[in-house]
Design an enzyme around this catalytic site. Structure first.
Site, short mmCIF file in Angstrom:
data_model
loop_
_atom_site.label_atom_id
_atom_site.label_comp_id
_atom_site.label_asym_id
_atom_site.label_seq_id
_atom_site.Cartn_x
_atom_site.Cartn_y
_atom_site.Cartn_z
N TYR A 1 -11.28 -1.15 2.24
CA TYR A 1 -10.01 -1.51 2.86
C TYR A 1 -9.91 -3.00 3.12
CZ TYR A 1 -9.01 3.45 3.69
OH TYR A 1 -8.73 4.78 3.54
N ILE B 1 -15.56 5.06 -5.08
CA ILE B 1 -14.76 4.10 -4.33
C ILE B 1 -13.50 4.80 -3.82
CG2 ILE B 1 -13.31 2.03 -4.47
CD1 ILE B 1 -16.23 1.33 -4.42
N LYS B 2 -13.25 4.67 -2.52
CA LYS B 2 -12.00 5.15 -1.95
C LYS B 2 -11.11 3.96 -1.68
CE LYS B 2 -9.85 7.38 1.99
NZ LYS B 2 -9.62 6.96 3.37
N GLN B 3 -9.86 4.02 -2.18
CA GLN B 3 -8.95 2.89 -2.06
C GLN B 3 -7.53 3.41 -1.87
OE1 GLN B 3 -7.88 -0.03 -1.08
NE2 GLN B 3 -9.52 -1.01 -2.30
#
Length: 376
Positions: free
Chosen positions: A227, A262-264
């Protein structure tokens, strides 16, 4: 094991065993939920970074992407346990229920819409009944039910958080426990957040990199919430926290510290670097590698994950009520056609009835199960 929700006359909730449902939503229904954007999203062909240039999701993704990497065999086993669970098992796609909002947004703000989720067990039950690949939550939530559920659904323990009682609030993430304790409760992976661009981002980067190294040594996978947090990322009334160029670079930093997923956030615009006038970029990013089409913007995020060698999952965002289902399907279609690996959707699922939450999760999964929706 899966559960069916039964509401009795006292409005309490009972969970009865149920075999997993395989019913899928038709592509026609998905098109209806996409509305006026259906044609643009379903027929678009990316000519910036083509589908031939990226690593595709698939049943053999762990073999193709990690078998020759430095990840040890226990990590491969843990990652496969996530990719091999739930309705999306062995497709190369994942649907993860994240419920750390009780810390990140406060318990009252998160669970007042449906107070059953103050009870940690109901969080895990929603993930199981929703057919998710895994459940991501806090040390406290998962530890409280670990002996009952850690062998029934992959646990992803979120190891750092902000906290909402510092006044004024600040952009920071601190460790809430140890990597060893996540391993001891049977976690398949650990998750962590870095607020790139914040005053504390350098310290967070170092802490998370060390935690991920230890997690890999112990045989767990690693998922990074990439983030951006900086008031300077808002310029002339435009918010660039979800700009494709800035989030792409955050992704690139995330895979550098060996995040396995990856969290985006889904990109909402582009051109953060030139608008804010900082950092380094190239005109070719905007002229050759991206367009204004949301799939091309998301494809650039995938490119920054080593061209898809590391899976990109996009977040579902806040719950807005009636529009949640169509928004979730739109995000899923963009992510899938861009080359992403799935969705991680929390508030849209748990800030409503259990039945509606399960329906939303299953609808997201149906996008990834649809053979008609392919890479752009």
């Amino acid at each position: 094991m899966y559960f069916i929700v039964i509401i009795n006359k006292q409005d309490s909730i009972i969970f009865a065993p149920l075999k997993q449902k395989n019913t899928r939503m038709s592509t026609k229904k998905i098109v209806e939920l996409l509305g006026k954007d259906a044609d643009s999203l379903l027929t678009h062909k990316s000519k910036t970074i083509t589908k031939e240039q990226i690593h595709h999701p698939g049943a053999d993704f762990i073999d193709r992407s990690f078998a020759l990497s430095n990840r040890n065999t226990q990590v491969l086993k843990s990652l496969q346990s996530i990719y091999g669970h739930g309705r999306l098992a062995n497709t190369g796609y994942v649907s993860i229920l994240p419920v750390d909002q009780g810390i990140e947004h406060s318990a009252g703000a998160s669970f007042a819409p449906n107070p059953i989720y103050f009870d940690s067990e109901n969080i895990v039950k929603l993930a199981i009944e929703g057919g998710c690949n895994g459940v991501a939550s806090t040390y406290g939530v998962l530890a409280s039910v670990a002996r009952k559920y850690a062998h029934k659904i992959p646990f992803i323990v979120k190891i750092n958080h902000s906290e909402m009682l510092t006044y004024p609030n600040k952009f920071d993430q601190v460790m809430y426990g140890t990597v060893e304790s996540a391993w001891e409760m049977g976690a398949a992976a650990v998750g962590a957040t870095i607020y790139f661009g914040s005053d504390e981002s350098t310290r967070q980067l170092q802490e998370v990199a060390q935690a991920f190294e230890l997690a890999h040594q112990l045989g767990m996978g690693t998922i990074l919430w990439c983030y951006l947090r900086n008031n300077g990322f808002k310029k002339d009334g435009v918010d660039y926290h979800a700009a494709a160029d800035l989030t792409g670079q955050a992704n690139h930093l995330g895979v550098t510290i060996q995040a396995d997923i990856i969290k985006q956030k889904l990109p909402t615009n582009n051109g953060g670097y030139p608008a804010i006038n900082f950092g380094k970029t190239s005109p070719k990013v905007y002229e050759n590698l991206t367009t204004n089409h949301p799939i091309d913007l998301c494809r650039y995020q995938v490119a920054n994950c080593y061209m898809g060698r590391i899976g990109l999952i996009n977040s579902g965002g806040e719950s807005k009520g009636a529009s949640d289902l169509s928004e979730a399907v739109t995000t899923a279609v963009i992510n899938k056609r861009a080359g992403g690996h799935g969705l991680i959707s929390g508030r849209k699922a748990f800030q409503k009835s259990m039945k509606d939450g399960v329906e939303l999760l299953n609808t997201i999964q149906d996008v990834y199960l649809s053979k008609e929706i392919d890479l752009a």
